[in-house]
Scaffold this motif. Sequence first.
Motif, PDB file in Angstrom:
ATOM      1  N   ALA A 167       0.827  -1.209   0.000  1.00 57.05           N
ATOM      2  CA  ALA A 167       0.000   0.000   0.000  1.00 57.05           C
ATOM      3  C   ALA A 167       0.861   1.258   0.000  1.00 57.05           C
ATOM      4  O   ALA A 167       1.960   1.295   0.562  1.00 57.05           O
ATOM      5  N   SER A 168       0.326   2.274  -0.631  1.00 54.67           N
ATOM      6  CA  SER A 168       0.980   3.589  -0.653  1.00 54.67           C
ATOM      7  C   SER A 168      -0.066   4.661  -0.400  1.00 54.67           C
ATOM      8  O   SER A 168      -1.246   4.471  -0.709  1.00 54.67           O
ATOM      9  N   VAL A 169       0.360   5.780   0.156  1.00 57.87           N
ATOM     10  CA  VAL A 169      -0.562   6.865   0.487  1.00 57.87           C
ATOM     11  C   VAL A 169      -0.488   7.942  -0.591  1.00 57.87           C
ATOM     12  O   VAL A 169       0.596   8.464  -0.881  1.00 57.87           O
ATOM     13  N   PRO A 170      -1.631   8.271  -1.228  1.00 53.90           N
ATOM     14  CA  PRO A 170      -1.644   9.306  -2.275  1.00 53.90           C
ATOM     15  C   PRO A 170      -1.261  10.676  -1.714  1.00 53.90           C
ATOM     16  O   PRO A 170      -1.384  10.940  -0.516  1.00 53.90           O
ATOM     17  N   MET A 171      -0.812  11.557  -2.590  1.00 54.96           N
ATOM     18  CA  MET A 171      -0.430  12.906  -2.186  1.00 54.96           C
ATOM     19  C   MET A 171      -1.646  13.771  -1.898  1.00 54.96           C
ATOM     20  O   MET A 171      -1.600  14.659  -1.049  1.00 54.96           O
ATOM     21  N   ASN A 172      -2.742  13.521  -2.607  1.00 53.63           N
ATOM     22  CA  ASN A 172      -3.972  14.296  -2.396  1.00 53.63           C
ATOM     23  C   ASN A 172      -4.491  14.063  -0.972  1.00 53.63           C
ATOM     24  O   ASN A 172      -4.678  12.919  -0.569  1.00 53.63           O
ATOM     25  N   PRO A 173      -4.723  15.153  -0.193  1.00 50.96           N
ATOM     26  CA  PRO A 173      -5.138  14.999   1.216  1.00 50.96           C
ATOM     27  C   PRO A 173      -6.400  14.162   1.395  1.00 50.96           C
ATOM     28  O   PRO A 173      -6.462  13.296   2.278  1.00 50.96           O
ATOM     29  N   ALA A 174      -7.422  14.439   0.584  1.00 54.15           N
ATOM     30  CA  ALA A 174      -8.686  13.698   0.724  1.00 54.15           C
ATOM     31  C   ALA A 174      -8.482  12.221   0.420  1.00 54.15           C
ATOM     32  O   ALA A 174      -8.961  11.346   1.144  1.00 54.15           O
ATOM     33  N   GLN A 175      -7.757  11.946  -0.653  1.00 53.05           N
ATOM     34  CA  GLN A 175      -7.484  10.565  -1.018  1.00 53.05           C
ATOM     35  C   GLN A 175      -6.576   9.892   0.019  1.00 53.05           C
ATOM     36  O   GLN A 175      -6.701   8.698   0.288  1.00 53.05           O
ATOM     37  N   ALA A 176      -5.666  10.683   0.604  1.00 52.66           N
ATOM     38  CA  ALA A 176      -4.751  10.136   1.607  1.00 52.66           C
ATOM     39  C   ALA A 176      -5.519   9.688   2.852  1.00 52.66           C
ATOM     40  O   ALA A 176      -5.241   8.616   3.410  1.00 52.66           O
ATOM     41  N   VAL A 177      -6.485  10.519   3.292  1.00 53.18           N
ATOM     42  CA  VAL A 177      -7.287  10.165   4.470  1.00 53.18           C
ATOM     43  C   VAL A 177      -8.069   8.885   4.207  1.00 53.18           C
ATOM     44  O   VAL A 177      -8.111   7.972   5.045  1.00 53.18           O
ATOM     45  N   LEU A 178      -8.688   8.797   3.025  1.00 54.59           N
ATOM     46  CA  LEU A 178      -9.465   7.620   2.663  1.00 54.59           C
ATOM     47  C   LEU A 178      -8.565   6.374   2.602  1.00 54.59           C
ATOM     48  O   LEU A 178      -8.941   5.299   3.083  1.00 54.59           O
ATOM     49  N   ALA A 179      -7.378   6.540   2.036  1.00 51.01           N
ATOM     50  CA  ALA A 179      -6.439   5.414   1.918  1.00 51.01           C
ATOM     51  C   ALA A 179      -5.978   4.944   3.291  1.00 51.01           C
ATOM     52  O   ALA A 179      -5.858   3.738   3.538  1.00 51.01           O
ATOM     53  N   ILE A 180      -5.724   5.905   4.201  1.00 49.57           N
ATOM     54  CA  ILE A 180      -5.279   5.543   5.558  1.00 49.57           C
ATOM     55  C   ILE A 180      -6.379   4.800   6.311  1.00 49.57           C
ATOM     56  O   ILE A 180      -6.117   3.812   7.012  1.00 49.57           O
ATOM     57  N   VAL A 181      -7.630   5.268   6.152  1.00 49.60           N
ATOM     58  CA  VAL A 181      -8.760   4.597   6.805  1.00 49.60           C
ATOM     59  C   VAL A 181      -8.908   3.172   6.273  1.00 49.60           C
ATOM     60  O   VAL A 181      -9.054   2.213   7.045  1.00 49.60           O
ATOM     61  N   ASN A 182      -8.866   3.021   4.944  1.00 50.05           N
ATOM     62  CA  ASN A 182      -8.995   1.691   4.346  1.00 50.05           C
ATOM     63  C   ASN A 182      -7.852   0.777   4.785  1.00 50.05           C
ATOM     64  O   ASN A 182      -8.058  -0.407   5.073  1.00 50.05           O
ATOM     65  N   LEU A 183      -6.651   1.359   4.851  1.00 50.66           N
ATOM     66  CA  LEU A 183      -5.483   0.576   5.259  1.00 50.66           C
ATOM     67  C   LEU A 183      -5.605   0.145   6.723  1.00 50.66           C
ATOM     68  O   LEU A 183      -5.267  -0.994   7.077  1.00 50.66           O
ATOM     69  N   SER A 184      -6.104   1.035   7.574  1.00 48.32           N
ATOM     70  CA  SER A 184      -6.278   0.715   8.993  1.00 48.32           C
ATOM     71  C   SER A 184      -7.277  -0.422   9.185  1.00 48.32           C
ATOM     72  O   SER A 184      -7.053  -1.346   9.977  1.00 48.32           O
ATOM     73  N   VAL A 185      -8.386  -0.346   8.436  1.00 46.18           N
ATOM     74  CA  VAL A 185      -9.400  -1.409   8.515  1.00 46.18           C
ATOM     75  C   VAL A 185      -8.807  -2.732   8.052  1.00 46.18           C
ATOM     76  O   VAL A 185      -9.023  -3.786   8.668  1.00 46.18           O
ATOM     77  N   LEU A 186      -8.037  -2.678   6.984  1.00 44.82           N
ATOM     78  CA  LEU A 186      -7.413  -3.890   6.450  1.00 44.82           C
ATOM     79  C   LEU A 186      -6.430  -4.493   7.445  1.00 44.82           C
ATOM     80  O   LEU A 186      -6.375  -5.721   7.616  1.00 44.82           O
TER      81      LEU A 186
END
Length: 209
Positions: free
Chosen positions: A45-64
């Motif tokens: 997994a990698s975190v996008p540079m876009n703040p909104a996308q980054a928050v969503l990616a972090i949440v999805n990653l945490s759940v995973l």
Amino acid sequence: MTSEDHRIVVYPDRGKLLGYVLLYLATIVPCVLVGIWWLSDVLQASVPMNPAQAVLAIVNLSVLVILDVLVWLIAPLLAVLLVCTIYRAAIRKPSVIVNAEGIIDHCSLIAGGLGLLRWDEIEALTVYAYNKRIKYMCVMTRDRRVPHNPLVWLFRRSITLTLLEGANLPQWLLSMPVSELAAQIEQHYHATLAANEIGILDWLRASET
């Protein structure tokens, strides 16, 4: 089951045990495969540079990560249950023996039990169903009996955390219904139960009436 001079000996049903072996295998294999898949996704997994996308990616990653941790906690426990069940299917050993000394528990820990529970140690015998499906006869002692080995104690707590306190003899490790076992104990050891003030509570039969 055999009864000789009021000695009750109950063995496990090997057919049922083999069914549980297949059930555990059918659960463990998908758990391991899914766990490896999710772990691979987490590592890549990698975190996008876009703040909104980054928050969503972090949440999805945490759940995973949480789900993957749960899978890797469940899989080893199921593996231990699988090994214990294979052992019980392979080795012909009584699950419970009732005699003049007391009740010998060989199944509350699946591969073994708490051993001899003398009549003067026992407070009550309770027959009940956990989650309306899994049936037990719980041998409740006046003083808390726990395994001396910390690993065995931990395993016991993991499989009995939501059960009654005592030696919980599971129906699936007995070749006779737990209500029948309790009834036979009451029939053949009525005087012993009375002398030691041991009560028998059958919640299964109570719920049927």
